[in-house]
Design an enzyme around this catalytic site. Structure first.
Site, PDB file in Angstrom:
ATOM      1  CG  HIS A 324       0.405   2.317   5.400  1.00 12.82           C
ATOM      2  ND1 HIS A 324       0.473   1.478   4.320  1.00 12.82           N
ATOM      3  CD2 HIS A 324       1.157   3.393   5.088  1.00 12.82           C
ATOM      4  CE1 HIS A 324       1.253   2.000   3.400  1.00 12.82           C
ATOM      5  NE2 HIS A 324       1.685   3.174   3.837  1.00 12.82           N
ATOM      6  CG  ASP A 381       3.004  10.981   6.508  1.00 16.26           C
ATOM      7  OD1 ASP A 381       2.268  10.215   5.872  1.00 16.26           O
ATOM      8  OD2 ASP A 381       3.932  11.632   5.991  1.00 16.26           O
TER       9      ASP A 381
END
Ligand code: SDX
Length: 447
Positions: A324, A381
């Site tokens: 991320h 996700d």
């Protein structure tokens, strides 16, 4: 009393923004002082809004990893500590106590709604849940296998054609209806596009259903029988929507702010957000994670071979759902979703081999120096697709689910721009690296 306390806190906040600390920049022997901005959570920035005027220089920051594009009051993330708060409330508290509709109101209007406000917002969602009947003809025009994200983006803009009062200066009353209309209709468009892709009759929303239950009804009911709404399934999907509702200046939200800065209407902003979210590095990752897990399952790999491939740059493979730009620790949303996966599969008396593979990949990665050194952890996700599979959401709809959840965040960010009297059009600069000046060459002289 509470209002006075809030006003005092707001004043302190603003004072912190204006703190007279400066950063010194020396260029060609000349020292320039640039103001330092300190946010309410102690984040610090150097305000460069006069840099080009004062120095003739601009900054360069590929991917904007070091650049703050705005001051915002909506969402706070501390990537090092794995903290996420919507309007100051921790995501863990909201996940445990709230609903997607209540959180949508919080994100857009800044406070949790009281009973009266929540009823008005819910009523507006119900009153605006249907599309204009002529929209049916647009659905007819798509090939049956069109990707639902393409349909979603185009149908959001198509829907705006039926509301001619979209333009004009920001009007809170008009905004309230438009926001509710988009949040409500994005769900209807998604469900209708799913039904059309299977050649099934469209199932209209039921005004007696709450937001998420109505989406499941429109997706899975049949004209001859209602979809049996199981509370655990409704709650799990509502949680997915809630956890995706906003995430500060991610790629798609920044995109919607760009569009809002040109004073385009809210439907245009939302349609653009859908397009940005579609990419596999962003919202498309939830679909890519399941495809990755399915491929590992089919090859009989226990995950270790795949991890080895990922670490070999030449393979070009990434561990989808990991890493991320902001979180350099576990994404708090991933933790919550992972717990809910186990709960839902237990309630549904189901097992999913992909969940077992995901957990093995996570364990392997969290103990592998390649991932540890790069601070790569599961993001939102990594596990969300397991819940969507358990509910029966088709793979191509996973990113659409993300878009439904993120709609309040996009709308809230656009509202911040629309409400601000001194907002300017977003127009970054660049450093030109192309050809220097050269003459036009007639075609007969070209080699
Ligand atoms: C979302 O911004 C948001 O807030 C997004 C989001 C939201 O709610 O809106 O949180 C939703 O988009 C989550 C992210 C979903 N995408 C994925 O899961 C795709 C896989 N992840 C990567 O593509 C990547 O981690 C990104 C895109 C998420 C972040 O990319 P960055 O910040 O540009 O990081 P990077 O590419 O510079 O990576 C740093 C290093 C590199 O290695 P080195 O060059 O230093 O050797 O880490 C490696 C990368 O190769 N790396 C990975 C990896 N992610 C980064 N290696 C293997 N697998 C990965 N997933």
């Amino acid at each position: 009393m509470r209002l006075m306390m809030w006003q005092a806190a707001e004043q302190t906040r603003n004072q912190r923004l204006r703190m007279n600390k400066t950063a010194k920049l020396e260029i060609d022997g000349k020292v320039y002082e640039l103001p330092i901005v300190i946010g309410t959570e102690g984040e610090r920035a150097i305000d460069i809004s006069t840099l080009r005027r004062d120095t003739g220089y601009i900054t360069l920051d590929d991917g904007y990893a070091n650049t703050g594009s705005c001051l915002s009051r909506i969402t706070f993330i501390d990537g090092e500590k794995g903290i996420l708060r919507y309007r100051g409330i921790p995501i863990e508290d909201l996940a445990h106590n709230s609903t997607f509709v209540e959180v949508a109101y919080l994100i857009i209007y800044g406070e949790l709604p009281n009973q009266k406000q929540l009823k008005r917002f819910s009523d507006l969602l119900t009153q605006n849940e249907n599309l204009h009947e002529d929209m049916k003809f647009h659905f007819e025009g798509f090939p049956y296998n069109a990707h639902p994200m393409a349909i979603l983006s185009s149908m959001i803009n198509a829907s705006s054609c039926f509301y001619l009062d979209l333009r004009g200066p920001y009007d809170p009353k008009r905004f309230e209806v438009e926001a509710a209309r988009i949040i409500s209709q994005v769900r209807t468009i998604a469900a209708f596009s799913y039904r059309k892709s299977l050649g099934l009759p469209i199932i209209y929303p039921k005004p007696t259903n709450k937001y998420t239950a109505n989406f499941l009804h429109m997706m899975f009911s049949e004209p001859y029988q209602e979809y049996p709404l199981q509370p655990e399934v409704v709650r799990a999907l509502d949680l997915i929507f809630l956890l995706h509702a906003d995430h500060e200046q991610n790629c798609s939200t920044a995109t919607t702010r760009f569009i809002a800065s040109s004073q385009a209407n809210l439907f245009a902003c939302a349609a653009a957000g859908v397009c940005a979210l579609w990419g596999p590095l962003h919202g498309g990752a939830n679909q890519a994670v399941i495809e990755m897990l399915q491929q590992i399952l089919e090859t009989g790999d226990d995950g270790s071979k795949f991890i080895t491939e990922v670490k070999d740059k030449k393979s070009g493979k990434k561990l989808m759902g990991f890493g991320h730009r902001v979180y350099k620790h576990y994404d708090p949303r991933a933790k919550i979703i992972k717990q809910r996966c186990d709960q839902l599969l237990k309630v549904l008396h189901r097992e999913d081999p992909l969940l077992d593979i995901a957990k093995r990949l996570e364990q392997a990665a969290l103990n592998d120096s390649y991932f540890i050194e790069r601070k790569l952890y599961p993001n939102v996700d990594f596990y969300s697709g397991i819940i969507m599979r358990a509910i029966g959401i088709p793979l191509e709809m996973f990113t659409v689910i993300f878009a439904i959840g993120r709609m309040p965040g996009w709308i809230a960010n656009c509202r911040e721009i629309m409400e601000s009297s001194d907002s300017r059009i977003y127009r970054p600069r660049q450093i030109y690296m192309g050809q220097t000046e050269r003459p036009y060459v007639p075609i007969e002289e070209r080699t």
